[in-house]
Design a protein around this motif. Structure first.
Motif, PDB file in Angstrom:
ATOM      1  N   LEU A   3       0.846  -1.187   0.000  1.00 28.17           N
ATOM      2  CA  LEU A   3       0.000   0.000   0.000  1.00 28.17           C
ATOM      3  C   LEU A   3       0.882   1.237   0.000  1.00 28.17           C
ATOM      4  CD1 LEU A   3      -2.873   1.279   0.378  1.00 28.17           C
ATOM      5  CD2 LEU A   3      -2.423   1.172   2.823  1.00 28.17           C
ATOM      6  N   VAL A   4       0.602   2.177  -0.885  1.00 25.27           N
ATOM      7  CA  VAL A   4       1.319   3.446  -0.933  1.00 25.27           C
ATOM      8  C   VAL A   4       0.390   4.517  -0.388  1.00 25.27           C
ATOM      9  CG1 VAL A   4       2.411   5.146  -2.441  1.00 25.27           C
ATOM     10  CG2 VAL A   4       2.637   2.716  -2.942  1.00 25.27           C
ATOM     11  N   SER A   5       0.893   5.330   0.557  1.00 28.68           N
ATOM     12  CA  SER A   5       0.066   6.396   1.124  1.00 28.68           C
ATOM     13  C   SER A   5       0.887   7.676   1.244  1.00 28.68           C
ATOM     14  CB  SER A   5      -0.492   5.981   2.484  1.00 28.68           C
ATOM     15  OG  SER A   5       0.551   5.745   3.395  1.00 28.68           O
ATOM     16  N   LYS A   6       0.194   8.811   1.277  1.00 30.99           N
ATOM     17  CA  LYS A   6       0.830  10.113   1.422  1.00 30.99           C
ATOM     18  C   LYS A   6       0.329  10.763   2.700  1.00 30.99           C
ATOM     19  CE  LYS A   6       1.284  10.852  -3.518  1.00 30.99           C
ATOM     20  NZ  LYS A   6       0.970  11.711  -4.658  1.00 30.99           N
ATOM     21  N   ASP A   7       1.255  11.410   3.427  1.00 35.43           N
ATOM     22  CA  ASP A   7       0.895  12.083   4.673  1.00 35.43           C
ATOM     23  C   ASP A   7       1.799  13.294   4.850  1.00 35.43           C
ATOM     24  OD1 ASP A   7      -0.288  12.653   7.120  1.00 35.43           O
ATOM     25  OD2 ASP A   7       1.072  11.321   8.214  1.00 35.43           O
ATOM     26  N   HIS A   8       1.229  14.482   4.862  1.00 36.38           N
ATOM     27  CA  HIS A   8       1.964  15.731   5.047  1.00 36.38           C
ATOM     28  C   HIS A   8       3.138  15.864   4.082  1.00 36.38           C
ATOM     29  CE1 HIS A   8      -0.142  15.217   8.912  1.00 36.38           C
ATOM     30  NE2 HIS A   8      -0.302  16.523   8.815  1.00 36.38           N
ATOM     31  N   GLY A   9       2.919  15.519   2.835  1.00 31.80           N
ATOM     32  CA  GLY A   9       3.954  15.649   1.825  1.00 31.80           C
ATOM     33  C   GLY A   9       4.943  14.501   1.762  1.00 31.80           C
ATOM     34  N   LEU A  19       4.309  -2.451   3.550  1.00 36.24           N
ATOM     35  CA  LEU A  19       4.428  -3.801   3.022  1.00 36.24           C
ATOM     36  C   LEU A  19       3.864  -4.773   4.043  1.00 36.24           C
ATOM     37  CD1 LEU A  19       8.122  -3.405   1.879  1.00 36.24           C
ATOM     38  CD2 LEU A  19       6.102  -3.269   0.434  1.00 36.24           C
ATOM     39  N   THR A  20       2.851  -5.518   3.675  1.00 34.85           N
ATOM     40  CA  THR A  20       2.278  -6.514   4.576  1.00 34.85           C
ATOM     41  C   THR A  20       2.848  -7.868   4.198  1.00 34.85           C
ATOM     42  OG1 THR A  20       0.249  -5.224   4.746  1.00 34.85           O
ATOM     43  CG2 THR A  20       0.153  -7.524   5.468  1.00 34.85           C
ATOM     44  N   LYS A  21       3.621  -8.430   5.138  1.00 35.37           N
ATOM     45  CA  LYS A  21       4.223  -9.736   4.904  1.00 35.37           C
ATOM     46  C   LYS A  21       3.276 -10.823   5.398  1.00 35.37           C
ATOM     47  CE  LYS A  21       8.612 -10.081   5.822  1.00 35.37           C
ATOM     48  NZ  LYS A  21       9.880 -10.039   6.575  1.00 35.37           N
ATOM     49  N   LYS A  22       3.308 -11.969   4.740  1.00 39.09           N
ATOM     50  CA  LYS A  22       2.469 -13.091   5.149  1.00 39.09           C
ATOM     51  C   LYS A  22       2.904 -13.596   6.515  1.00 39.09           C
ATOM     52  CE  LYS A  22       1.932 -14.726   0.423  1.00 39.09           C
ATOM     53  NZ  LYS A  22       2.335 -15.790  -0.516  1.00 39.09           N
TER      54      LYS A  22
END
Length: 81
Positions: A46-52, A58-61
């Motif tokens: 998952l890629v997310s942005k927060d305050h620039g 990365l969710t590992k099994k």
């Protein structure tokens, strides 16, 4: 080897089998690797942005110890870089 991306004080090395996060631009020193995620162990990205800032989660099994089967569950590892 597929690509290398320099990001501030670390870099990301992408290969055909894993993604490596390195502390510095020294691609030849194994000690520089602070996170290695093999694609076989990867459940979700998952890629997310927060305050620039841009973060990659990365969710590992998780491994179910009773059956030895890798599956997502409450013991997932979620390193965020």
């Amino acid at each position: 080897f597929i690509a290398v991306e320099n990001i501030d004080s670390y870099c990301v090395l992408i290969s055909s089998k894993a993604v490596y996060f390195l502390k510095s631009a020294d691609y030849t020193d194994r000690e520089a690797i602070f996170l290695e995620v093999k694609y076989d162990d990867l459940y979700h990205c998952l890629v997310s942005k927060d305050h620039g800032n841009v973060y990659i989660q990365l969710t590992k099994k998780a491994v179910n110890t009773s059956s030895g089967v890798a599956m997502p569950g409450p013991s997932q590892q979620k390193p965020m870089v």
